[in-house]
Design a protein around this motif. Structure first.
Motif, PDB file in Angstrom:
ATOM      1  N   TYR A  24       0.836  -1.203   0.000  1.00 15.73           N
ATOM      2  CA  TYR A  24       0.000   0.000   0.000  1.00 15.73           C
ATOM      3  C   TYR A  24       0.874   1.258   0.000  1.00 15.73           C
ATOM      4  O   TYR A  24       0.576   2.230  -0.693  1.00 15.73           O
ATOM      5  CB  TYR A  24      -0.944  -0.002   1.203  1.00 15.73           C
ATOM      6  N   ASN A  25       1.962   1.226   0.767  1.00 14.35           N
ATOM      7  CA  ASN A  25       2.873   2.379   0.780  1.00 14.35           C
ATOM      8  C   ASN A  25       3.473   2.625  -0.601  1.00 14.35           C
ATOM      9  O   ASN A  25       3.620   3.770  -1.030  1.00 14.35           O
ATOM     10  CB  ASN A  25       3.972   2.190   1.817  1.00 14.35           C
ATOM     11  N   ASP A  26       3.824   1.559  -1.320  1.00 18.08           N
ATOM     12  CA  ASP A  26       4.300   1.707  -2.704  1.00 18.08           C
ATOM     13  C   ASP A  26       3.205   2.319  -3.571  1.00 18.08           C
ATOM     14  O   ASP A  26       3.460   3.196  -4.396  1.00 18.08           O
ATOM     15  CB  ASP A  26       4.715   0.352  -3.298  1.00 18.08           C
ATOM     16  N   TYR A  27       1.992   1.838  -3.396  1.00 14.12           N
ATOM     17  CA  TYR A  27       0.856   2.378  -4.148  1.00 14.12           C
ATOM     18  C   TYR A  27       0.724   3.876  -3.884  1.00 14.12           C
ATOM     19  O   TYR A  27       0.605   4.679  -4.819  1.00 14.12           O
ATOM     20  CB  TYR A  27      -0.434   1.636  -3.761  1.00 14.12           C
ATOM     21  N   ARG A  28       0.753   4.277  -2.629  1.00 13.15           N
ATOM     22  CA  ARG A  28       0.623   5.708  -2.285  1.00 13.15           C
ATOM     23  C   ARG A  28       1.775   6.519  -2.880  1.00 13.15           C
ATOM     24  O   ARG A  28       1.566   7.617  -3.388  1.00 13.15           O
ATOM     25  CB  ARG A  28       0.577   5.903  -0.760  1.00 13.15           C
ATOM     26  N   ASP A  75       0.267  -7.584  -5.078  1.00 14.28           N
ATOM     27  CA  ASP A  75       1.158  -7.243  -6.184  1.00 14.28           C
ATOM     28  C   ASP A  75       0.399  -6.678  -7.391  1.00 14.28           C
ATOM     29  O   ASP A  75       0.963  -5.949  -8.194  1.00 14.28           O
ATOM     30  CB  ASP A  75       1.887  -8.517  -6.652  1.00 14.28           C
ATOM     31  N   ARG A  76      -0.859  -7.035  -7.494  1.00 15.68           N
ATOM     32  CA  ARG A  76      -1.636  -6.699  -8.694  1.00 15.68           C
ATOM     33  C   ARG A  76      -1.886  -5.201  -8.870  1.00 15.68           C
ATOM     34  O   ARG A  76      -2.183  -4.739  -9.971  1.00 15.68           O
ATOM     35  CB  ARG A  76      -2.961  -7.456  -8.660  1.00 15.68           C
ATOM     36  N   TRP A  77      -1.767  -4.406  -7.802  1.00 14.15           N
ATOM     37  CA  TRP A  77      -2.054  -2.981  -7.924  1.00 14.15           C
ATOM     38  C   TRP A  77      -1.210  -2.337  -9.009  1.00 14.15           C
ATOM     39  O   TRP A  77      -1.670  -1.436  -9.707  1.00 14.15           O
ATOM     40  CB  TRP A  77      -1.875  -2.238  -6.592  1.00 14.15           C
ATOM     41  N   ARG A  78       0.042  -2.798  -9.161  1.00 11.01           N
ATOM     42  CA  ARG A  78       0.947  -2.185 -10.147  1.00 11.01           C
ATOM     43  C   ARG A  78       0.397  -2.325 -11.559  1.00 11.01           C
ATOM     44  O   ARG A  78       0.319  -1.347 -12.304  1.00 11.01           O
ATOM     45  CB  ARG A  78       2.326  -2.822 -10.053  1.00 11.01           C
ATOM     46  N   GLU A  79       0.071  -3.560 -11.930  1.00  9.75           N
ATOM     47  CA  GLU A  79      -0.443  -3.798 -13.281  1.00  9.75           C
ATOM     48  C   GLU A  79      -1.750  -3.052 -13.501  1.00  9.75           C
ATOM     49  O   GLU A  79      -1.939  -2.424 -14.530  1.00  9.75           O
ATOM     50  CB  GLU A  79      -0.636  -5.299 -13.540  1.00  9.75           C
ATOM     51  N   ASP A  80      -2.647  -3.110 -12.511  1.00 11.09           N
ATOM     52  CA  ASP A  80      -3.942  -2.439 -12.639  1.00 11.09           C
ATOM     53  C   ASP A  80      -3.757  -0.934 -12.834  1.00 11.09           C
ATOM     54  O   ASP A  80      -4.345  -0.335 -13.728  1.00 11.09           O
ATOM     55  CB  ASP A  80      -4.804  -2.667 -11.390  1.00 11.09           C
ATOM     56  N   ARG A  81      -2.931  -0.345 -11.989  1.00  9.74           N
ATOM     57  CA  ARG A  81      -2.761   1.107 -12.019  1.00  9.74           C
ATOM     58  C   ARG A  81      -2.134   1.572 -13.331  1.00  9.74           C
ATOM     59  O   ARG A  81      -2.617   2.513 -13.974  1.00  9.74           O
ATOM     60  CB  ARG A  81      -1.912   1.555 -10.840  1.00  9.74           C
ATOM     61  N   TYR A  82      -1.065   0.935 -13.749  1.00  7.97           N
ATOM     62  CA  TYR A  82      -0.360   1.422 -14.932  1.00  7.97           C
ATOM     63  C   TYR A  82      -1.061   1.030 -16.224  1.00  7.97           C
ATOM     64  O   TYR A  82      -0.942   1.725 -17.226  1.00  7.97           O
ATOM     65  CB  TYR A  82       1.118   1.041 -14.862  1.00  7.97           C
ATOM     66  N   TYR A  83      -1.849  -0.026 -16.187  1.00  9.22           N
ATOM     67  CA  TYR A  83      -2.709  -0.334 -17.326  1.00  9.22           C
ATOM     68  C   TYR A  83      -3.745   0.786 -17.492  1.00  9.22           C
ATOM     69  O   TYR A  83      -4.014   1.250 -18.598  1.00  9.22           O
ATOM     70  CB  TYR A  83      -3.405  -1.688 -17.125  1.00  9.22           C
TER      71      TYR A  83
END
Length: 139
Positions: A24-28, A75-83
């Motif tokens: 979550y911190n990476d996401y933020r 881990d999926r937040w990365r792909e979702d966000r940048y997609y």
């Protein structure tokens, strides 16, 4: 025996929660490390694109809302966000975005590398300690 089992389950839960909060911190940071107004100006984004990016950045305002979606696969937040960012910007502007803000690298890889860097530092510190211990130095 029940107390030991409960303690182990709680330890596992807290360990998972800590790992989840790192994701979550990476996401933020993926939101706060970039000046999105500058991105919109640099890439000449339309009002609609700018509003979509702002909505994407506001999608999960707190840990609980983010965790409800990513609890089983943080881990999926990365792909979702940048997609989503690529979809909003279009391929050409997304490539310019990556070049300027991520030195041409895929942002997904950048955040994966950050996650792994933490592990490497931890391992290196442990190795240094062991080497010093063998040599009789206990620093």
């Amino acid at each position: 025996m029940k107390k030991i089992l409960i303690a182990l389950m709680l330890a596992g839960t807290f360990g998972l929660t800590y790992a989840q909060s790192d994701y979550y911190n990476d996401y933020r940071r993926s939101i706060t490390d970039v000046n999105w107004q500058t991105v919109a100006a640099d890439l000449l984004l339309s009002v609609v694109q700018t509003n979509q990016l702002n909505a994407l950045n506001d999608r999960y305002r707190d840990y609980d809302s983010w965790n409800r979606v990513y609890v089983s696969n943080p881990d999926r937040w990365r792909e979702d966000r940048y997609y989503e960012i690529e979809r909003i910007l279009g391929r050409e502007k997304y490539t310019k975005f990556k070049t300027k803000y991520y030195k041409g690298q895929n942002p997904v890889a950048v955040y994966n590398r950050n996650k792994n860097n933490y592990k490497k530092v931890k391992v290196q510190k442990a190795k240094v300690y062991k080497v010093n211990k063998k040599n009789g130095n206990h620093h």
